[in-house]
Every structure is written in C-alpha cells, then in structure tokens.
Scaffold this active site. Structure first.
Site, PDB file in Angstrom:
ATOM      1  N   ASP A   1      -4.419   7.941   8.041  1.00  0.00           N
ATOM      2  CA  ASP A   1      -5.272   7.037   8.807  1.00  0.00           C
ATOM      3  C   ASP A   1      -4.405   6.434   9.909  1.00  0.00           C
ATOM      4  O   ASP A   1      -3.319   6.936  10.178  1.00  0.00           O
ATOM      5  CB  ASP A   1      -5.948   5.984   7.917  1.00  0.00           C
ATOM      6  CG  ASP A   1      -4.956   5.108   7.144  1.00  0.00           C
ATOM      7  OD1 ASP A   1      -3.779   5.011   7.575  1.00  0.00           O
ATOM      8  OD2 ASP A   1      -5.342   4.519   6.129  1.00  0.00           O
TER       9      ASP A   1
ATOM     10  N   SER B   1       0.798  -1.225   0.000  1.00  0.00           N
ATOM     11  CA  SER B   1       0.000   0.000   0.000  1.00  0.00           C
ATOM     12  C   SER B   1       0.828   1.272   0.000  1.00  0.00           C
ATOM     13  O   SER B   1       0.321   2.337  -0.361  1.00  0.00           O
ATOM     14  CB  SER B   1      -0.947   0.017   1.207  1.00  0.00           C
ATOM     15  OG  SER B   1      -0.220  -0.008   2.422  1.00  0.00           O
TER      16      SER B   1
ATOM     17  N   HIS C   1      -1.265   4.663   7.586  1.00  0.00           N
ATOM     18  CA  HIS C   1      -0.525   5.279   6.484  1.00  0.00           C
ATOM     19  C   HIS C   1      -0.231   6.757   6.734  1.00  0.00           C
ATOM     20  O   HIS C   1      -1.109   7.495   7.191  1.00  0.00           O
ATOM     21  CB  HIS C   1      -1.318   5.128   5.186  1.00  0.00           C
ATOM     22  CG  HIS C   1      -1.656   3.713   4.852  1.00  0.00           C
ATOM     23  ND1 HIS C   1      -2.855   3.139   5.220  1.00  0.00           N
ATOM     24  CD2 HIS C   1      -0.954   2.756   4.211  1.00  0.00           C
ATOM     25  CE1 HIS C   1      -2.880   1.871   4.803  1.00  0.00           C
ATOM     26  NE2 HIS C   1      -1.736   1.621   4.201  1.00  0.00           N
TER      27      HIS C   1
END
Length: 393
Positions: A366, A75, A369
C-alpha cells in the site's frame, strides 16, 4: 465505525488547512488529490510501517539456541492484534493477505508475510508468528512465541492514544499476562525456560515521526525542536528494553526506523503532481538521526550488560531498494500496488480497489507498507544480526 466519524472529520479538516491554500487547486488533478486526502488522511498517515517472496528458500542455521520469539511494536510486526481492538487501523480484509497461505487476510499490513515471520521460520521456531490476542491460539503457539505488536502505535504513548491502538505499556502488560497463562499450563520453571531461550524483537517509532513531523507539507524542520523529541523517543525505547530485561529477556534486537521520506504516502503529501516522486530527505534525515542515537544507546547498554542487546538497520537496505529498485527485481518503487498507490492504506485499501497485476514488481504494497518481497529482502539484510542473536549462548 460511525463512532469515529466526528473525530475523522475534525482531523481531516485540521490536517487539510495548509494543503487547501496551495495553488494546486487551479487544476483538476489537484482537486482530485484533495478529495482523496479528505477521505483517507486520518487512517492513511498513521498506519505506518515503519510481491511474492515464497520462492525464496533459506537454510535454518545450525545449533540455534532460540526456541521462541516475542515481538513488540507497530504495523511492521503486527500479525493481527488490531483485529481484536476497536480501531480503524486494521487490515483483516482483502486484498491484504492475498499472498498469505489460503489467501487469508490475517491482519498483517502487507500482501503476505512480515519480516518476523521470515525470522521465525529461518530460526526454526515456527512458520508464522501469531497475534497474542488471537482467541484460537494453542499451547504450542504460546510456547514458541507470539507478537504483542499493534499497528498505529509508537514509542510516544500519545501516538497509540490518538489511534486507539495498543500502547507499549499495555503490550508489556500482555506479556505479563502471557507468562501467567503459560505458567498455569506448564509450570513456572518451564515458562521461565521459554522466556530465557527467546529472542525479543522491537520495531517501533515510525508513527511518532510521521505524526509529529510528516503530516504538514512544507513544514520547516528546525534541528533544535527535533532533538528533544528524539531524545524522548530514545528514553521510551530504553524503558521498554529494561522492562523486558526485568521480565527475563536475554536476547533483544531493536530495529531502527526506515527512510520515512520514501514512503509513497509521504511523497504524495509533500510533492505536487507535476514534481518527480523522490524521497523527502528532510523527513528521512530525522529517522536517520534517531537511528544514530538509538544505535549508540544500544551499544552503551550492551557494553554494560552480559545480555545481548543489538541494533538492526533497515534504513539502509530499504533506501537502497528505493534508489536501485531494479537490483531487487522491482519496477515500481514510488507508489504502492493497491489502488493508485499514492494514498491508500488500511480501510482505504480494500476489495473495491484494484491492485497491480504483478505484486513482485512493487516495493510497496500500500502507500505505507512494503510488499512481502521487499520484507524478504529486509530480512536478508538483517541476517548477520539475526545469526548473531540466535547463535548467542
């Protein structure tokens, strides 16, 4: 999404077993915390990494030899491939992408750009690195490089399998598919030139550490049990590097792991509400141990090759952002901007959740991240490595 509901319930039940026995149940705040764990832990702690940065301008380096960029991993470098995969690990909805051009939620797990976008722009290749699975890619997009990365994946194939995302073997297969597609469009010689003049970036492994060691609070971490798994991860990373070399890669940068114990979600899971929110050093030390092993292996590979194979350290700069947030203009480093910032991530960070008033003051977007601003500082920390790669003949 309903097809995953049974897996979600079973997973949450299993992971909550050690938590429910904790004495925190004696107060209301702990009960609320348990409630949120039950609803989000499946997607929360497996979509890993591993503010505004638009005001930062940088000069493109002169005489760069890089004309394209190819990216593999998780990610931290996935610009939206998971948008086209049947998985819960997606971020193609607001508030993700709120600071991307036109406030577009592309599938990047942050509020704006990723480090690889900054790298591509700095190298003069393109402003944003697109997802390979995007059906709207043009020939120009393909010729200047794409990302094959998938949020939720890892060096360990079982990590991707659990998350129903794209494993590294499939990412390499997509690269093979890419080469055939471009060869068909512009010819084999031109395709090989694109690959030969490309920079290859790998960013992976955080999900493996979190899945294996980070999900169970107060887990006793014994060095003898950790080292074999880290060696397995190193073996997998070397396999990926060799696969790319066999396919024509000449410049490969491999990013190490972040201080996993500093991720807000991990801090939440391993800390009671009344304790200070500090990094979980026992978990960060595992990431540091992996990084040391990885850097040694990459140095050995570089010495035995005429190619460029180089290590990129993100552990040190991200840890510094956490420990000295005000040095970077951050006011909040121990929680994310989305929702409470304690546990939200992926589908639990959505338009129903409030976000912080000033994203530039937050290190994390978040609970897992970093913000675009934090990613920009990581890019800046990697500039010497980037300069070396893009200026290597």
């Amino acid at each position: 999404m309903h097809i995953y509901s049974m897996d979600l319930i079973m997973y949450a039940a299993i992971m909550m077993t050690p938590i429910l026995s904790i004495s925190l149940l004696n107060n209301v705040l702990a009960l609320r915390r348990i409630y949120y764990y039950c609803h989000s832990i499946f997607f929360l702690f497996t979509i890993i990494l591993h503010g505004h940065a638009h005001a930062h301008d940088f000069k493109t380096p002169k005489n760069t030899s890089i004309t394209s960029i190819f990216i593999f991993g998780d990610s931290t470098v996935d610009p939206g491939n998971n948008d086209y995969v049947k998985t819960l690990f997606r971020s193609n909805f607001l508030p993700y992408g709120i600071d991307f051009p036109n406030h577009t939620p592309t599938g990047r797990f942050t509020n704006g750009r990723l480090p690889t976008d900054f790298i591509a722009s700095y190298a003069g290749v393109k402003e944003y690195v697109p997802a390979y699975l995007d059906p709207n890619l043009r020939l120009k997009d393909l010729m200047t490089g794409v990302s094959f990365a998938s949020a939720g994946t890892g060096y360990d194939p079982t990590t991707a399998l659990k998350n129903k995302v794209i494993d590294l073997t499939t990412q390499v297969q997509y690269f093979d598919e890419y080469k055939k597609k471009v060869e068909h469009l512009i010819g084999k010689k031109e395709m090989e030139k694109i690959v030969s003049n490309a920079a290859f970036i790998i960013s992976c492994g955080t999900n493996d550490i979190v899945y294996t060691y980070g999900l169970v609070p107060y887990l006793s971490l014994v060095s003898d049990s950790i080292s074999p798994y880290l060696r397995f991860m190193i073996k997998q990373s070397k396999w990926l590097i060799q696969e790319l070399i066999d396919r024509g890669a000449k410049r490969i940068g491999v990013v190490g792991l972040p201080p996993v114990g500093c991720l807000p979600a991990i801090i939440t899971l391993h800390t009671s509400p009344h304790q200070p929110r500090i990094c979980i050093e026992s978990l960060s030390s595992i990431a540091l141990q992996f990084n040391e092993m990885l850097e040694r292996e990459l140095n050995n590979m570089q010495q035995q090759s005429t190619l460029t194979i180089i290590y990129g350290d993100i552990y040190t700069p991200l840890q510094d952002q956490f420990i000295h947030p005000h040095k970077y203009g951050f006011e909040v480093a121990d929680r994310g901007c989305c929702g409470s910032g304690l546990f939200e991530g992926a589908i639990t960070c959505n338009s129903l959740f409030p976000i912080c008033n000033d994203r530039s003051k937050y290190l994390f977007w978040d609970s897992i991240h970093p913000t675009e601003r934090s990613y920009y500082f990581l890019f800046e920390a990697l500039r010497p490595v980037i300069d070396f790669v893009i200026n290597t003949p």
